[in-house]
Scaffold this active site. Structure first.
Site, mmCIF file in Angstrom:
data_model
loop_
_atom_site.group_PDB
_atom_site.id
_atom_site.type_symbol
_atom_site.label_atom_id
_atom_site.label_comp_id
_atom_site.label_asym_id
_atom_site.label_seq_id
_atom_site.Cartn_x
_atom_site.Cartn_y
_atom_site.Cartn_z
ATOM 1 C CG ASN A 64 -2.063 -0.954 1.131
ATOM 2 O OD1 ASN A 64 -2.294 -1.566 0.088
ATOM 3 N ND2 ASN A 64 -2.778 -1.130 2.222
ATOM 4 N NE ARG A 390 -8.537 -2.176 -9.910
ATOM 5 C CZ ARG A 390 -7.563 -1.346 -10.259
ATOM 6 N NH1 ARG A 390 -6.668 -1.746 -11.140
ATOM 7 N NH2 ARG A 390 -7.472 -0.143 -9.741
ATOM 8 N NE ARG A 420 -3.910 5.469 -10.143
ATOM 9 C CZ ARG A 420 -4.781 6.207 -9.440
ATOM 10 N NH1 ARG A 420 -5.234 5.759 -8.295
ATOM 11 N NH2 ARG A 420 -5.210 7.356 -9.902
ATOM 12 C CG HIS A 450 -14.817 3.118 -10.685
ATOM 13 N ND1 HIS A 450 -15.467 3.139 -9.471
ATOM 14 C CD2 HIS A 450 -13.675 2.415 -10.483
ATOM 15 C CE1 HIS A 450 -14.751 2.487 -8.577
ATOM 16 N NE2 HIS A 450 -13.660 2.027 -9.157
ATOM 17 C CE1 TYR A 483 -9.342 -6.675 -2.415
ATOM 18 C CE2 TYR A 483 -10.488 -5.252 -3.963
ATOM 19 C CZ TYR A 483 -9.311 -5.752 -3.441
ATOM 20 O OH TYR A 483 -8.111 -5.325 -3.950
ATOM 21 N NE ARG A 579 -10.286 0.402 2.080
ATOM 22 C CZ ARG A 579 -10.414 0.267 0.769
ATOM 23 N NH1 ARG A 579 -11.252 -0.623 0.280
ATOM 24 N NH2 ARG A 579 -9.737 1.022 -0.070
ATOM 25 C CG HIS A 607 -14.075 -2.743 -2.673
ATOM 26 N ND1 HIS A 607 -14.817 -2.950 -3.815
ATOM 27 C CD2 HIS A 607 -13.064 -1.921 -3.030
ATOM 28 C CE1 HIS A 607 -14.277 -2.286 -4.818
ATOM 29 N NE2 HIS A 607 -13.211 -1.652 -4.377
#
Length: 698
Positions: A64, A390, A420, A450, A483, A579, A607
């Site tokens: 991270n 993704r 990304r 997204h 997640y 979060r 998430h």
């Protein structure tokens, strides 16, 4: 004052005299995001967490931090270089960058103390040893030297630095050794410095054979081997020192979409050079002499505050491989099998019986995959449309979409090439889909797609019926196991038509259309949220109960925060489960004293995005792909969908909201001063973990 953009609705912004604009009411988004990693690291220090999972949490905090420097710190550096103004919290980019380096240094120190003093010794006691150079015995040293000569040395290209061999390009996050030499080489050249780059083909963790080491789970780091046998690379010269280092570079891709004819080709060109973008951080062994450190800083054009002296491997996150190499179930979380749908074999018949709610990872991702697979072979299915942000390697969903196209279905996929760190993978996905005859769309210029949407058009009798899946997470089977996310499969006609209109916008340059059930960024979601917040404030001012509960990953959008402050002042009870980064400052008397903020950090990455508004006893509950960040609400294509079935809405509220508000073991509460404190059960209170409760129902 009213501002507008040609593609966005007009939004009223309070005048500059608005007291809710006071910078002291806002926390810095970057520093708040950085602090999240301290909460992740706390999991590595928690003796209640299985040991190998603690190792994994330590490595996650390191990974991270890498991404934070590659993206967030790099963005701040860019803002500083271009003289951009202060953020809502009043900090200039230069001040933010200075504070980032100070806080990151504290985090790095905590990470390596955790590794050296807690995790590595505890692993050793459990029979999992990561051996340091000064502990190798004679047999281990002989084996490692032979391994170096046979497996490592043949692929190395040590580079001595001199006028004809300038400092080489150093790839982002690659492992390197700077070697200090004394003497002359075969050509009579005096040695000084050399650089040894570790090819990415080499394993970063070496598993010692049991016959050599005596232990079943004994490991050595590649960085230790390179440093230990540096003399093998420079025969006839004396090695005075060998010091590992790693540089982190800006990894944001900058493509002017309005100026390129082919986004895919432009991105491919950008990806080639991304590994050599400007540096933002240098990590180097703590015993490295200062003159060498200054040479490296000068080469990378970095100030001294950007160097981090490391007491251990500079690529500590690579130790996560030990987790996969050690088959010790008692040192890991207990395995579990997610719930699967029961009943009809046909997903269409299942949805005919009512909407399907999936709460991952407690519910399997299989129904989503089955819906696409069955659509690919169902003769009544005419068209499939899907967004992909993704997908993961070897995606079964991509395979199913290709099968559908080959079976004559009309398949359209919106592939977000700018996801990304998945840009290269998504370019490959787009190529595979196009080769199979799928119509691939790259989204909207200037706005990342997204939102997570799947639309299936099926002929049933004389009518066409739409089946829809909407989610808070990606179409990625791996993240669906790690997640927490929510997904809805429905045949509701209004939602189906809304999704149809959204796909028309994405693929056909259709005008903005107000949707019947859903909200969308960048058009209706932001103003819609503000209206709903203000509705709760109006209820509170009229003496009625008013309550807002939000579960998101991050919040920094100033107008949303001001709306929440205003609602708090009106008496609305506001619970935020955030979060990561939170720019809202709770508990300020007269401003935000009705706002509570908590963060949950546990086995699974939180998430899901859920918005709940009390609405005078007729609550509204939405799930969404969007966090409350400026980028999500104003500069991305996002989806927000209601849970219309009352039973399912109650389930979401109970499992994903109230359950998390009751957590007193994995919850951290944000204080007015911007600090988080870990909650623990009060005397006589029953411990409650939200994730553990959900696992117990599987």
């Amino acid at each position: 004052m009213t501002v507008a953009h040609p593609s966005l609705p007009a939004i009223d912004i309070p005048n500059e005299g608005d007291p809710l604009r006071d910078p002291s009411l806002y926390l810095n988004r970057e520093l708040s995001q950085l602090d999240f990693n301290f909460r992740v690291l706390a999991q590595a220090l928690d003796p209640q967490v299985p040991l190998l999972e603690r190792l994994r949490f330590l490595c996650i905090s390191c990974t991270n931090l890498d991404e934070f420097f590659e993206i967030r710190a790099a963005t701040v550096r860019h803002a500083m270089d271009f003289g951009l103004p202060a953020a809502a919290d009043g900090m200039t980019p230069a001040a933010i960058l200075n504070r980032i380096h100070e806080r990151a240094a504290e985090l790095v120190d905590a990470q390596y103390r955790c590794w050296n003093e807690v995790i590595r010794p505890s692993l050793g006691e459990a029979g999992v040893r990561v051996l340091q150079r000064d502990t190798w015995n004679a047999r281990q040293t002989r084996w490692l030297r032979a391994y170096f000569r046979d497996e490592i040395m043949p692929v190395l290209s040590p580079l001595g630095l001199d006028p004809s061999h300038p400092f080489p390009k150093i790839l982002n996050k690659s492992l390197n050794i700077v070697v200090v030499l004394k003497g002359k080489d075969a050509f009579g050249r005096a040695g000084h410095l050399a650089i040894v780059r570790a090819p990415r083909s080499l394993p970063r963790i070496i598993h010692l054979p049991q016959r050599v080491s005596g232990g079943e789970h004994d490991f050595v780091l590649l960085s230790s081997v390179l440093s230990a046998f540096a003399d093998e690379m420079f025969p006839g010269m004396e090695v005075k020192g060998a010091y590992q280092f790693r540089v982190t570079r800006n990894s944001e891709l900058v493509v002017d979409e309005a100026e390129v004819e082919n986004l895919a080709l432009a991105l491919r060109d950008e990806l080639i050079g991304r590994g050599y973008n400007p540096a933002v951080r240098l990590e180097i062994a703590k015993d490295c002499p200062k003159p060498i450190m200054r040479t490296l800083l000068q080469n990378f054009d970095l100030p001294e505050k950007a160097v981090y002296l490391i007491d251990g491997p500079v690529n500590l996150n690579r130790v996560t491989q030990v987790y996969d190499l050690v088959a010790r179930p008692e040192l890991k979380y207990p395995a579990f099998t997610p719930r699967t749908l029961r009943g009809q074999d046909s997903m269409f018949e299942t949805v005919d019986d009512g909407d399907v709610l999936l709460h991952h990872p407690f519910d399997a991702f299989t129904p989503v995959l089955e819906l696409i697979r069955q659509s690919a072979t169902d003769p009544n299915v005419l068209a499939i449309k899907q967004t992909l942000y993704r997908t993961g390697k070897d995606s079964a969903i991509v395979d199913a979409l290709i099968l559908a196209a080959r079976n004559g279905k009309d398949v359209t996929v919106v592939v977000e090439l700018r996801a990304r760190f998945d840009e290269d993978a998504n370019l490959g996905v787009a190529d595979r889909l196009q080769e199979a005859g799928v119509q691939v769309v790259y989204g909207v210029v200037g706005f990342k797609t997204h939102g997570k949407m799947l639309l299936i058009v099926r002929r049933e009798g004389r009518k066409l019926r739409r089946y829809v899946h909407l989610g808070t997470g990606n179409y990625h089977s791996g993240t669906a196991r790690a997640y927490t996310d929510l997904g809805l499969i429905t045949a509701d006609p209004d939602i189906g038509n809304d999704v149809h209109l959204l796909f028309q916008q994405l693929s056909g340059l259709a005008p903005s259309t107000r949707l019947k059930r859903m909200l969308q960024s960048p058009f209706t979601l932001h103003p819609g949220l503000i209206r709903k917040i203000e509705r709760e404030a109006k209820l509170a001012r009229s003496g009625k109960p008013a309550h807002i509960i939000i579960k998101i990953n991050a919040i920094n959008e100033p107008r949303i925060i001001r709306a929440l402050y205003g609602a708090s002042q009106a008496g609305v009870k506001i619970d935020l489960i955030v979060r990561g980064a939170c720019a809202l400052r709770p508990g300020v008397p007269g401003i935000s004293d009705n706002i509570r903020v908590r963060s949950i950090v546990g086995r699974f990455l939180e998430h899901s995005r859920i918005y709940w508004f009390g609405n005078d006893g007729d609550p509204e509950l939405y799930c969404a792909s969007a966090d409350w960040l400026e980028r999500n609400l104003l500069h991305r294509v996002e989806t927000c969908f209601p849970i219309l079935d009352e039973d399912l809405a109650r389930r979401v509220f109970k499992e994903a909201l109230q359950n998390y508000l009751d957590d007193n073991t994995n919850a951290w509460e944000l204080e007015q001063d911007g600090q988080y404190h870990k909650l623990s059960p009060a005397e006589g209170e029953t411990p409650h973990s939200a994730q553990a409760m959900l696992l117990s129902k599987v």
